[in-house]
Design a protein around this motif. Sequence first.
Motif, short mmCIF file in Angstrom:
data_model
loop_
_atom_site.label_atom_id
_atom_site.label_comp_id
_atom_site.label_asym_id
_atom_site.label_seq_id
_atom_site.Cartn_x
_atom_site.Cartn_y
_atom_site.Cartn_z
N LYS A 1 1.41 -2.49 -9.73
CA LYS A 1 0.01 -2.40 -9.32
C LYS A 1 -0.09 -1.53 -8.07
N HIS A 2 -1.06 -0.63 -8.08
CA HIS A 2 -1.27 0.25 -6.94
C HIS A 2 -2.20 -0.41 -5.93
N ASP A 3 -1.74 -0.46 -4.69
CA ASP A 3 -2.54 -1.03 -3.60
C ASP A 3 -3.06 0.11 -2.74
N SER B 1 -5.10 0.14 -0.37
CA SER B 1 -5.33 -0.16 1.04
C SER B 1 -4.13 0.23 1.90
N VAL B 2 -2.95 0.38 1.29
CA VAL B 2 -1.74 0.69 2.05
C VAL B 2 -1.87 2.05 2.72
N ARG C 1 -3.81 1.78 -11.77
CA ARG C 1 -4.59 2.40 -10.70
C ARG C 1 -6.07 2.37 -11.10
N ASP D 1 3.32 1.11 -1.76
CA ASP D 1 1.96 0.87 -2.25
C ASP D 1 1.95 0.60 -3.76
N ILE E 1 3.38 -2.04 -6.18
CA ILE E 1 3.96 -3.38 -6.11
C ILE E 1 4.34 -3.85 -7.52
N ASP F 1 4.66 -5.83 -10.64
CA ASP F 1 3.93 -6.94 -11.26
C ASP F 1 4.90 -7.68 -12.17
#
Length: 233
Positions: free
Chosen positions: A79-81, A83-84, A138, A189, A191, A193
């Motif tokens: 999973k793309h974060d 906010s990083v 994403r 960024d 993560i 899953d």
Amino acid sequence: MEKKYFPRKFKIYLPLIVLTVLLVFLMPTASKFNYDYKKGEPWMYETLVSKFDFPILKTERQMAEDIEKVSSNVVPCYKHDASVFRRIIERLGQTDLGVLESARPRIASELTEIYSKGVIARAPQRDSSAYRVLLVQRDRRTVKQPVSEVYTFEQAQQQIYDVLASVKSVQNLDSVYNATGMVRIIEPDLILDQQTTDRIHKESIDNVSHTRGVFRAGQTIVANGEVVTAEIV
């Protein structure tokens, strides 16, 4: 109330006993395979032909091999974060770079390039073609992304270190690198899953067929004189 009794005369029950015995004899019994054979030796009996359709079951070894093959082809999910990257750029803006100040624009540009591809904590360790790609979610879309196109944590750190090393006037770069906090600027960024990856893995195993084909009625199973192989038995 008048009581009713079962008749006690044997002749009343005789038809029921006879019917029960007949049913027992008429019930189908399990068929026996009355052939003595060994793998690797010729089939010494008449040609064996299937009388009806039946599936060919895989051996335990074949099942284990198929499960291993399926397992090795399960693509890990990430999973793309988003906010990083925002957090890192904000962190860079608040960092006193001191003698590295001239490199700030290049650092920001390099971080933008790095996070446009993504950073994972570590590369998948499995040696298979499936682990050359990742499934990355994403913006509610899941796409396949080659592992070669993302950065590991160590690779991203090295990229930033190389940018700082290009500042010729800096001495004792390692000390400056640690003192300014640049050593801690990178964070993944993408993560893993694990739950989704495990679910896909389980579904893939559950979908492995226990059969490797079907013998049709009238099809020859093994001919007289033919060598008995593992595929036949």
